[in-house]
Motif scaffolding. Structure first.
Motif, short mmCIF file in Angstrom:
data_model
loop_
_atom_site.label_atom_id
_atom_site.label_comp_id
_atom_site.label_asym_id
_atom_site.label_seq_id
_atom_site.Cartn_x
_atom_site.Cartn_y
_atom_site.Cartn_z
N GLY A 168 0.55 -1.80 -14.95
CA GLY A 168 -0.17 -3.07 -14.86
C GLY A 168 -0.34 -3.56 -13.43
N LEU A 169 -0.61 -4.84 -13.31
CA LEU A 169 -0.84 -5.47 -12.01
C LEU A 169 0.40 -5.32 -11.14
CD1 LEU A 169 -3.24 -7.19 -10.82
CD2 LEU A 169 -1.87 -9.20 -11.40
N ARG A 170 0.18 -4.89 -9.90
CA ARG A 170 1.32 -4.65 -9.01
C ARG A 170 0.99 -5.14 -7.60
NH1 ARG A 170 -1.89 -0.59 -7.48
NH2 ARG A 170 -1.33 0.75 -5.73
N THR A 171 2.03 -5.30 -6.80
CA THR A 171 1.89 -5.58 -5.37
C THR A 171 1.87 -4.26 -4.63
OG1 THR A 171 3.04 -7.70 -5.55
CG2 THR A 171 2.95 -6.68 -3.37
N VAL A 172 0.85 -4.07 -3.79
CA VAL A 172 0.69 -2.81 -3.07
C VAL A 172 1.45 -2.89 -1.74
CG1 VAL A 172 -0.94 -1.18 -2.04
CG2 VAL A 172 -1.57 -2.48 -4.10
N ARG A 173 2.28 -1.90 -1.50
CA ARG A 173 3.05 -1.83 -0.26
C ARG A 173 2.48 -0.74 0.65
NH1 ARG A 173 6.20 -3.67 -4.20
NH2 ARG A 173 7.64 -5.38 -3.69
N THR A 174 2.34 -1.05 1.91
CA THR A 174 1.78 -0.11 2.87
C THR A 174 2.88 0.78 3.44
OG1 THR A 174 2.06 -1.64 4.73
CG2 THR A 174 0.01 -1.80 3.45
N PRO A 175 2.51 1.94 4.01
CA PRO A 175 3.54 2.83 4.57
C PRO A 175 4.37 2.18 5.66
CG PRO A 175 1.47 4.01 4.29
CD PRO A 175 1.18 2.56 4.00
N GLY A 195 4.66 -3.26 5.00
CA GLY A 195 4.02 -4.51 4.65
C GLY A 195 3.55 -4.53 3.21
N THR A 196 3.04 -5.68 2.78
CA THR A 196 2.51 -5.80 1.43
C THR A 196 1.13 -6.44 1.49
OG1 THR A 196 3.58 -7.96 1.12
CG2 THR A 196 4.78 -6.00 0.35
N MET A 197 0.26 -6.03 0.59
CA MET A 197 -1.04 -6.65 0.45
C MET A 197 -0.87 -7.97 -0.29
SD MET A 197 -3.31 -3.25 -0.48
CE MET A 197 -4.65 -4.24 -1.14
N THR A 198 -1.61 -9.00 0.12
CA THR A 198 -1.47 -10.31 -0.52
C THR A 198 -2.23 -10.39 -1.83
OG1 THR A 198 -3.26 -11.16 0.87
CG2 THR A 198 -1.00 -11.54 1.62
N SER A 199 -3.26 -9.56 -2.00
CA SER A 199 -3.88 -9.44 -3.32
C SER A 199 -3.05 -8.48 -4.15
CB SER A 199 -5.32 -8.94 -3.22
OG SER A 199 -5.35 -7.62 -2.68
N ARG A 200 -3.11 -8.63 -5.47
CA ARG A 200 -2.41 -7.71 -6.37
C ARG A 200 -3.43 -6.83 -7.09
NH1 ARG A 200 1.02 -11.49 -9.97
NH2 ARG A 200 -0.56 -13.02 -9.35
N TYR A 238 -3.10 4.52 -4.08
CA TYR A 238 -1.97 3.99 -3.30
C TYR A 238 -2.26 4.38 -1.85
CZ TYR A 238 -0.47 8.86 -3.25
OH TYR A 238 -0.44 10.21 -3.07
N PRO A 239 -1.70 3.67 -0.89
CA PRO A 239 -2.01 3.98 0.52
C PRO A 239 -1.40 5.32 0.93
CG PRO A 239 -1.15 1.75 0.26
CD PRO A 239 -0.89 2.46 -1.03
N ASN A 296 -8.63 -6.02 -8.02
CA ASN A 296 -7.79 -6.83 -7.15
C ASN A 296 -7.84 -8.29 -7.59
OD1 ASN A 296 -6.69 -5.03 -5.04
ND2 ASN A 296 -8.85 -4.67 -4.60
N PHE A 297 -6.66 -8.90 -7.69
CA PHE A 297 -6.58 -10.33 -8.01
C PHE A 297 -6.16 -11.09 -6.76
CE2 PHE A 297 -4.03 -14.07 -9.17
CZ PHE A 297 -5.04 -14.81 -9.79
N TYR A 298 -6.95 -12.11 -6.40
CA TYR A 298 -6.69 -12.95 -5.24
C TYR A 298 -6.33 -14.36 -5.71
CZ TYR A 298 -9.40 -9.47 -2.50
OH TYR A 298 -9.87 -8.34 -1.91
N ASP A 299 -5.17 -14.85 -5.29
CA ASP A 299 -4.91 -16.27 -5.47
C ASP A 299 -5.42 -16.99 -4.22
OD1 ASP A 299 -2.98 -15.98 -3.46
OD2 ASP A 299 -1.31 -15.96 -4.87
#
Length: 232
Positions: free
Chosen positions: A45-52, A55-60, A69-70, A129-132
């Motif tokens: 399901g919806l997840r937070t994407v983490r970069t190598p 860091g983390t992407m603010t959209s899910r 995935y990156p 992508n979901f943006y708050d």
């Protein structure tokens, strides 16, 4: 005042990059939002994407067809719960092909592929992508695919500023485009590898009848991985 001071019309932002306002009907938008809610449920399901870099992407994000995935694709959620990626529905691929056909109808297209052939490309990946209100997306290129087929972007919910740049760097020149709920943006050809991002979301601007707080972006791509023999 109900009428637009400047009516929103089809605009070619750059060669191969087209903005079609209000492409999705309100009913179609509600259907897509309902589907996104189903896809967002676990597993995969919806997840937070983490970069190598940590860091983390603010959209899910949730993926269909192939899991991004990156910076690659897999058949399972390798950076999440490990579940198989959700199926990419045929009707979503048809929507993508129709989007490309509408975007490039009656226009020359600067590749050796005709618009009709581009419009029938086998779309097999969706990144949702979901943006708050606080989410952003930095300037990046969609370059992990093995296909040059156009990218299709569908906007739902809150209005955003979509920054569409050049193919050489994240810096200027770029054009800021207002994407509202129901808008379509397609980029291919010379613009296929242009840098782009979302520097701002205007909270509370979603049409009330959608029942959505925030912004959903459905991005459709052709992976080219099946033909490249890279099934995992």
């Amino acid at each position: 005042m109900d009428a637009e001071l400047f009516p929103r019309v089809r605009t070619e932002i750059a060669p191969g990059a087209v903005h079609l306002p209000d492409w999705l009907t309100p009913d179609r938008q509600r259907e897509l939002i309902g589907a996104c809610r189903d896809w967002a449920r676990p597993p995969a399901g919806l997840r937070t994407v983490r970069t190598p870099g940590g860091g983390t992407m603010t959209s899910r994000q949730v993926c269909l067809g192939w899991h991004w995935y990156p910076y690659g694709y897999a058949r399972t959620v390798v950076d999440g719960d490990g579940a198989p990626v959700k199926e990419f529905p045929a009707w979503l691929g048809e929507l993508g092909r129709r989007a490309v056909a509408d975007a490039f109808a009656g226009t020359p297209y600067d590749t050796s592929t005709t618009p009709h052939e581009i419009a029938t490309a086998p779309y097999d990946v969706a990144l949702i992508n979901f943006y708050d209100a606080d989410a952003r997306m930095g300037m990046h290129r969609d370059s992990d695919e093995k296909s040059a087929a156009p990218v299709v972007s569908l906007s739902l919910g809150d209005t955003c500023v979509f920054r569409f740049g050049n193919t050489e760097s994240r810096a200027r020149p770029y054009t800021d485009v207002e994407l509202r709920s129901g808008d379509l943006f397609v980029f291919g050809g010379a613009a296929r590898l242009a840098y782009h991002g979302v520097p701002r979301v205007h909270a509370g601007t979603a049409p009330p009848e959608l029942g959505l707080t925030g912004r959903l972006n459905i991005t459709l791509r052709v992976s080219g991985l099946q033909s490249a023999g890279q099934v995992t």
